[in-house]
Design a protein around this motif. Structure first.
Motif, PDB file in Angstrom:
ATOM      1  N   LYS A 182       1.672   4.949   6.854  1.00  0.00           N
ATOM      2  CA  LYS A 182       1.086   3.662   6.488  1.00  0.00           C
ATOM      3  C   LYS A 182       1.514   3.337   5.051  1.00  0.00           C
ATOM      4  O   LYS A 182       1.264   4.121   4.130  1.00  0.00           O
ATOM      5  CB  LYS A 182      -0.429   3.726   6.589  1.00  0.00           C
ATOM      6  N   ASP A 211       0.330  -2.911   4.228  1.00  0.00           N
ATOM      7  CA  ASP A 211      -0.741  -3.307   3.317  1.00  0.00           C
ATOM      8  C   ASP A 211      -0.134  -3.859   2.021  1.00  0.00           C
ATOM      9  O   ASP A 211       0.142  -3.103   1.093  1.00  0.00           O
ATOM     10  CB  ASP A 211      -1.606  -2.055   3.039  1.00  0.00           C
ATOM     11  N   ASP A 215      -8.313   0.181  -3.231  1.00  0.00           N
ATOM     12  CA  ASP A 215      -8.164  -0.401  -1.890  1.00  0.00           C
ATOM     13  C   ASP A 215      -7.196   0.428  -1.047  1.00  0.00           C
ATOM     14  O   ASP A 215      -7.401   0.593   0.157  1.00  0.00           O
ATOM     15  CB  ASP A 215      -7.661  -1.844  -1.970  1.00  0.00           C
ATOM     16  N   GLU A 220      -9.117   3.257   0.315  1.00  0.00           N
ATOM     17  CA  GLU A 220     -10.023   2.753   1.356  1.00  0.00           C
ATOM     18  C   GLU A 220      -9.270   2.520   2.666  1.00  0.00           C
ATOM     19  O   GLU A 220      -9.745   2.857   3.744  1.00  0.00           O
ATOM     20  CB  GLU A 220     -10.612   1.422   0.840  1.00  0.00           C
ATOM     21  N   ASP A 221      -8.066   1.974   2.565  1.00  0.00           N
ATOM     22  CA  ASP A 221      -7.257   1.645   3.756  1.00  0.00           C
ATOM     23  C   ASP A 221      -6.447   2.839   4.262  1.00  0.00           C
ATOM     24  O   ASP A 221      -5.635   2.690   5.167  1.00  0.00           O
ATOM     25  CB  ASP A 221      -6.269   0.510   3.433  1.00  0.00           C
TER      26      ASP A 221
END
Ligand code: TXA
Ligand code: MG
Length: 353
Positions: free
Chosen positions: A275, A292, A315, A318-319
């Motif tokens: 990711k 992202d 963030d 978090e992701d």
């Protein structure tokens, strides 16, 4: 421990007098209260109470050799805690206090070694944020406050970040909304012949030179020295701070080359099933392909970039981003402060194209 969470509107601090009195009482009794400042949220305790300082280290998981900044609200409170204030420091205080500036002096016996991390010197700051100033006065004058994050995580710029890290570990969190600056205060050391910048911030070198004349930069914080074993003078600057959990790389060079390189690297990572996060700007966000993509602000306003940096890093955590790439932000106004944090977050991993 149950953490009380209260909201105080920075524009109407007078409406929250009773709540702030209550928070001041918690601090006087040796408790811990997190509160907003103009730079980042702070985790406050009574700076003159060694037990309170010990609790701060425990709540953050912070090494005890890393000293705390003492926050004051009024100039008359500076003199009892420091041995001498050089003329140059008085001029700087007149110009930038209250504000995002911390100054280092030799300490008096009033400041316990638990607060100064065992050092004979003390860091002092007078924040301009109305909630911080009101809380310091309610407490009686001296609040020790590091950034209100778990040690090693990015500093908090909204109350939610503090809740993530410290809920259940401290007595109270005061939510005063998003901070204005988003990077910690500039630290200037006045214990040497020439003032030395130990941590870059919103008040940049040019602004300091205007008031002080010659100003040095601690060689330990320069990127060029990062891997040469030259230690920063501020103990906290040696830790790999501000680190997101993902593997972050900075790509620098001409804008088009940077975009092409980041896209190439992120495609390769995505092909491996990772990711991928990207730190982009208003100007470039539409040019990237990744899972992202975070717009950190416009290149025409590096204050906005500074304000959002820690939030974007959090963030990504978090992701659950695995790998991230960032553009470089060597901007004129706050570039030194931004890159100091970004380089640390990336473990000094930079690709030049
Ligand atoms: O903007 C800020 O300064 C925020 C807000 C809450 O005021 N506070 C903050 O504190 O950033 P902290 O603890 O996260 O960072 C303090 C830095 C550390 O790098 C520490 O090593 C350094 O200041 N420091 C504190 N006292 C020092 C001293 N006597 N000599 C050298 N460095 C010192
Ligand atoms: Mg910190």
């Amino acid at each position: 421990m149950n953490t009380e969470i209260i909201k105080v509107d920075p524009e109407h601090v007078g409406d929250a007098e009773a709540e702030l009195q209550h928070a001041g009482e918690i601090l006087k009794k040796g408790g811990l209260v997190a509160f907003p400042t103009e730079t980042v949220y702070g985790l406050g305790g009574d700076a003159l109470n060694p037990e309170a300082s010990k609790k701060i280290y425990a709540a953050k998981g912070r090494p005890s050799d890393n000293p705390l900044i003492v926050h004051i609200a009024d100039m008359e409170h500076l003199y009892p805690i420091v041995k001498k204030v050089p003329e140059a420091a008085k001029r700087l205080a007149a110009k930038y206090w209250p504000g995002p500036l911390t100054m280092i002096f030799e300490k008096t016996d009033l400041v316990p070694y638990e607060t100064s991390g065992g050092l004979p010197t003390v860091a002092v700051r007078m924040p301009v944020h109305p909630v911080a100033a009101a809380l310091i006065r309610a407490e009686g004058g001296y609040i020790a406050a590091p950034s209100a994050n778990t040690s090693g995580r990015p500093s908090p710029t909204i109350a939610q970040h503090v809740i993530e890290d410290l809920n259940g570990k401290i007595d109270m969190i005061i939510d005063g909304g998003q901070v204005n600056i988003g990077l910690e205060s500039t630290i200037v050391d006045f214990t040497e012949d020439v003032p030395v910048i130990l941590r870059p911030g919103y008040i940049n070198k040019e602004m300091l030179e205007e008031v002080l004349g010659e100003v040095k930069i601690d060689p330990g914080i320069l990127d060029a020295n990062a891997n040469k074993g030259i230690r920063p003078k501020a103990p906290g600057m040696k830790y790999r701070h501000y680190a997101p959990k993902c593997d972050l790389t900075i790509v620098e060079g001409s804008p088009e080359a940077v975009i092409a390189k980041i896209n190439e690297l992120s495609s390769a990572e995505m092909a491996k099933g990772k990711k991928v996060g990207i730190i982009a700007t208003d100007e470039t966000r539409g040019r990237y392909h990744a899972d992202d993509i975070r717009d950190i602000g416009s290149r025409t306003d590096d204050k906005e970039i500074a304000r959002h940096l820690f939030e974007v890093l959090r963030d990504f955590d978090e992701d659950k981003v695995d790998v991230a790439f960032s553009e470089s932000f060597d901007t004129p106004r706050m570039g030194m402060a931004i890159m100091n944090r970004l380089l640390k977050a990336a473990g000094h991993h930079v690709i030049s194209v």
